[in-house]
Enzyme design. Structure first.
Site, short mmCIF file in Angstrom:
data_model
loop_
_atom_site.label_atom_id
_atom_site.label_comp_id
_atom_site.label_asym_id
_atom_site.label_seq_id
_atom_site.Cartn_x
_atom_site.Cartn_y
_atom_site.Cartn_z
NE ARG A 18 31.75 92.85 3.01
CZ ARG A 18 31.96 93.50 4.32
NH1 ARG A 18 31.02 93.93 4.97
NH2 ARG A 18 33.00 93.19 4.93
NE ARG B 211 24.25 99.33 4.89
CZ ARG B 211 24.77 98.37 5.80
NH1 ARG B 211 25.75 97.45 5.33
NH2 ARG B 211 24.51 98.53 7.27
CD GLU C 67 29.78 98.24 11.24
OE1 GLU C 67 30.76 97.48 10.81
OE2 GLU C 67 28.45 97.99 11.17
CB SER D 128 32.69 95.62 13.11
OG SER D 128 32.22 94.86 13.82
NE ARG E 218 30.22 101.68 5.72
CZ ARG E 218 29.21 101.11 6.38
NH1 ARG E 218 28.94 101.25 7.83
NH2 ARG E 218 28.30 100.48 6.05
#
Length: 430
Positions: free
Chosen positions: A264, A279, A351, A354, A394
């Site tokens: 990303r 991130r 988070e 999801s 994460r």
């Protein structure tokens, strides 16, 4: 992609849904284009009928030897064709404009999605586990980026040297922990009914379009080759495995899983997330994807969320589940649960998974249908679902922080010890 028939027949409901999503839906523009499209189609059909009638007259006149009248009829057909060509071009232009609206608009939230303006209005559904009380143990917890550096398992400087910011090199037990997490996630999903795949990470433009990454999020994607992209998630490849296919109802639901690196280009806004491995531009993730009949997709979302929760429970990491409200819902989703793991460095939940039900939104874009002759004729679009199960980075950050010891070592969660070759603690390498 939105169903044009549904939008046409439910314009007030669509306008309200888009307002709830904070999306600038131009209802008047859609209605205007829809009326123009209907008029253009009617004109096309009328001209085609005139042409067919005139063409038949040509044959009849030629058979009677009336050449002059036949030539006049041919000229009439030529003029009709010119008008038809112009009418068709106008209709195609309207179709393209309407398609752009439908393609660029987000999915419609389902009734179970709470209405809210942004992430501050996401309701919490449940919690599991209790955050560790480090004060009671007599020491101040460190952030994973400090612990990882001290243990020489996370190397941010060399990641930056090799690739730039938001890239990290994992070394020694850090590399082994990443691999252990991936294998543990995959093994667990497979043992619980998911089929494992090993897909490519470079895909075509149409593949990215099918799951909704393009055209809206093209600036966030890594572009490679002539017109290809590095995937931001295995959702892209797993969902598109059945693009342009018709599935049998008896084979539903299909439950798939895959590990892939993910890429990303836009890795979040500036702030605390720029530190550590929360991130990254490149990260490893195990993904879950489901294909379900519409009447079963809500239940499949619940079970998918439970699957991600099960992994965190086995790792004994405290977490909470929230429902994303309409103003925070992802582009392709009609309903989403976010699972947030406890991170001591944030003194908050962050988070980690999801899980979303996309309804038939992606299936329309990728043309994925199913047949069920016992219940209906023809074919219908399936519902697609996707969820993180889980991202290795994460999860590693959560393990490092929640399992840290007063002496700076990291206790390995018991379910990962076999995957770590029997290693029970991560200690500084000699």
């Amino acid at each position: 992609m939105l169903d044009i028939r549904y939008v046409r027949e439910n314009q007030e409901a669509v306008a309200q849904a888009m307002a709830n999503r904070n999306f600038p839906w131009d209802a008047a523009k859609f209605s205007e284009l829809d009326e123009k499209r209907r008029a253009a189609i009617a004109e096309e059909e009328a001209l085609q009928a005139q042409r067919n009638k005139a063409s038949k007259e040509i044959g009849a006149l030629m058979g009677k030897g009336e050449k002059e009248a036949a030539e006049a009829a041919k000229e009439e057909v030529r003029q009709i064709n010119e008008k038809l060509e112009k009418a068709s071009a106008e209709r195609e232009a309207i179709d393209a404009e309407m398609n752009d609206i439908l393609v660029g608009s987000p999915n419609l939230p389902c009734d179970a999605t709470p209405v809210g303006k942004d992430e501050t209005e996401n309701p919490e559904r449940r919690r599991w586990g209790t955050p560790r009380d480090f004060a009671a143990e007599g020491f101040e917890p460190k952030a994973h980026w400090d612990l990882g550096t001290d243990l020489d398992i996370l190397d941010f400087d060399r990641g930056n040297k090799l690739s730039g910011s938001r890239f990290t090199v994992l070394g020694g037990a850090g590399a082994r922990l990443e691999r252990a997490l991936i294998n543990y996630f995959i093994d667990t999903h497979v043992s619980r009914g998911f089929k494992e795949w090993w897909p490519p990470v470079v895909v075509k433009r149409q593949t990215m379009f099918g799951t909704g990454q393009l055209p809206k999020f093209e600036d966030d994607a890594y572009h490679v080759g002539e017109d290809q992209f590095l995937i931001p998630t295995a959702e892209v490849t797993l969902t598109n495995l059945h693009a342009d296919e018709v599935l049998d109802a008896a084979a539903l639901p299909k439950r798939y899983t895959a590990f892939t690196p993910c890429f990303r280009e836009e890795a979040g806004s500036a702030g605390r997330d720029t530190r550590g491995i929360i991130r990254q531009h490149q990260f490893d993730k195990v993904e879950m994807v489901k294909f379900a009949a519409p009447e079963d997709s809500d239940e499949e979302l619940e079970s998918m969320t439970a699957e991600a929760e099960y992994l965190l429970q086995q790792l004994e990491l405290p977490y909470r589940v929230i429902s994303l409200c309409t103003g925070d819902l992802g582009f392709s989703a009609r309903q989403t649960y976010d699972i947030e793991v406890w991170l001591p460095s944030y003194n908050d939940y962050k988070e980690i998974s999801s899980c979303s039900n996309c309804g038939d939104f992606q299936a329309r874009r990728a043309n994925i249908k199913y047949r069920d002759p016992a219940n209906f004729k023809g074919t219908r679009y399936v519902h697609t679902l996707n969820g993180s199960g889980l991202p290795a980075g994460r999860t590693m950050a959560a393990i490092i922080e929640n399992y840290q010891q007063p002496d700076g070592t990291i206790k390995v969660p018991s379910v990962l010890v076999p995957y770590m070759g029997g290693m029970e603690y991560i200690v500084p390498e000699a």
